[in-house]
Motif scaffolding. Sequence first.
Motif, PDB file in Angstrom:
ATOM      1  N   UNK A 397       0.834  -1.197   0.000  1.00  0.00           N
ATOM      2  CA  UNK A 397       0.000   0.000   0.000  1.00  0.00           C
ATOM      3  C   UNK A 397       0.878   1.260   0.000  1.00  0.00           C
ATOM      4  N   UNK A 398       0.799   2.098  -1.050  1.00  0.00           N
ATOM      5  CA  UNK A 398       1.640   3.311  -1.108  1.00  0.00           C
ATOM      6  C   UNK A 398       1.313   4.320  -0.009  1.00  0.00           C
ATOM      7  N   UNK A 399       0.149   4.177   0.619  1.00  0.00           N
ATOM      8  CA  UNK A 399      -0.199   5.080   1.718  1.00  0.00           C
ATOM      9  C   UNK A 399       0.522   4.677   3.017  1.00  0.00           C
ATOM     10  N   UNK A 400       0.993   3.432   3.061  1.00  0.00           N
ATOM     11  CA  UNK A 400       1.620   2.925   4.275  1.00  0.00           C
ATOM     12  C   UNK A 400       3.134   2.819   4.169  1.00  0.00           C
ATOM     13  N   UNK A 422       6.248  -2.782  12.784  1.00  0.00           N
ATOM     14  CA  UNK A 422       5.038  -2.121  12.297  1.00  0.00           C
ATOM     15  C   UNK A 422       3.837  -3.055  12.247  1.00  0.00           C
ATOM     16  N   UNK A 423       2.674  -2.528  12.648  1.00  0.00           N
ATOM     17  CA  UNK A 423       1.456  -3.329  12.633  1.00  0.00           C
ATOM     18  C   UNK A 423       1.013  -3.657  11.209  1.00  0.00           C
ATOM     19  N   UNK A 424       1.475  -2.887  10.237  1.00  0.00           N
ATOM     20  CA  UNK A 424       1.116  -3.150   8.834  1.00  0.00           C
ATOM     21  C   UNK A 424       1.791  -4.410   8.296  1.00  0.00           C
ATOM     22  N   UNK A 425       2.754  -4.925   9.025  1.00  0.00           N
ATOM     23  CA  UNK A 425       3.476  -6.124   8.600  1.00  0.00           C
ATOM     24  C   UNK A 425       2.631  -7.354   8.974  1.00  0.00           C
TER      25      UNK A 425
END
Length: 493
Positions: A397-400, A422-425
Amino acid sequence: MWIWAILVAVLVCLLILHFLKLLQAYKKYPPGPSRLEIVLRIVRSGFRFDPDLLAELAKKHGNIYTIWKGPQPLVVLSGLQAIKEALVKHSENFSQRPVTPFFNVAAKEKGIVLSNGHTWKQQRKFGVATMRKLGMEKKSVQSQIQEEARHLVETFASAKGQPLDPLFPITYSISSVISVLVFGHRFSAEDEEFIKLAKTFAHGVRFVGSFFHLLYEMFPWLMKHITWPYKKAFASVDVVLSHARKETEEHRAHPALQEPRDFIDYYLLQMEKSKNDPTSTYDDGNLFQCISDFFTAGTETTATALQWLVLLMVIHQDIQEKVQKEIEEAFGSSQSIGYEDRKELPYTFAVIHEGMRFKCFVLAGNPRQCGEDVNILGSLIPKGSIVVPDIHSVLYDPKLWETPRKFNPNHFLDKDGKFVDREEFLLFGAGARVCPGKVMAKIELFLFFTSLLRAFTFKLPEGVKEVNTEPVLGLTMVPQHYKLCAVPRYSES
């Protein structure tokens, strides 16, 4: 003649009823692409896996949409917000695993990965607790991993800087760690039993996600009469379970219940303790399947991640040099490195995580099944729906991420150069079904990677200008077979 007319009329009526039933079902689920749109996109991609496909569908149909696989709807969750809302906030409601026709026959809803309800809760809880007892986060298992890492370094060093294929040495080293934890011993690389098991796992991994696997899932009634495409796959399952049975019988013949040595010992002890408990799910069937789960999940994913990491070092020589410099400045060339030392190697730890993000080795997150009707971000997901979290939509995600399509270790570093978890991982999942081997995998990758990078500089063989980074599809997305040169950095290597 009139009989044929009646039969045709009945058939037409049944088709109309089936069509109306499908229309009614369509209305219950979040809207999504038509079957034709899916087919056209697959043809346009040249029948190759396109990791952007699901993300593109989300742009058009929203972050929660439905793909119809024959009569079976798959609800796709796209983006961090949708996935967290479902798998974390409504964790219990999405804790079930859908049991598809193929996996129902292969695993019989036993073990940890493909079980549900009371069986899953009991087996998972026991599995996690036992791995902790065996020292998953302690020095006992670290010393075993460090020993296997030394063996891997020796194997690479024996090539004397000449081209070598790292696939088998890496797979063997990772599976040896699991073998010690589960069986209490490691295999020799020349052991015929191990070679047979390795080939079995390789075939199983290749079969899952293949055309014939998908065919079985869609038309199980037909596949019962056409056995040749999947006969070898089921035979592979039997080989693994047969070996688990053999190891268990050897443990029974030489019990160590007072001082359990490995997972099988602990499990046999638990079976004895629970033999009068009517709610117990501890039995041979679940034990054998747990062993299969540990080897399949514990070997394939970690070995694949390490293969990608080494390949990325070959491609990104500048990053490889930074890792080596950080290790050398912190520990020199001989001081032992433990998992607790990762804080001293933030850039190296970031490279490991970025490698897993950039070369995500799974097609999507593990599917879940919705236990009850639930509203997620304004979309109703009906009870019984199979839900697929599209983790690629988060990892790219380019936003993240600053440069989602580039290998950039800075994604996991703060402005002071410290590692950021990171929680996005979401590679290891989220919620109730988060991967129980997450910590184990990180320990293995850190210890193997640092051992290899301090011992060697990895380069392409002479005359090879580039490597194919297109993944091979299966249960995991493994690299194409490649060769590299492991050039010793120190004379004692």
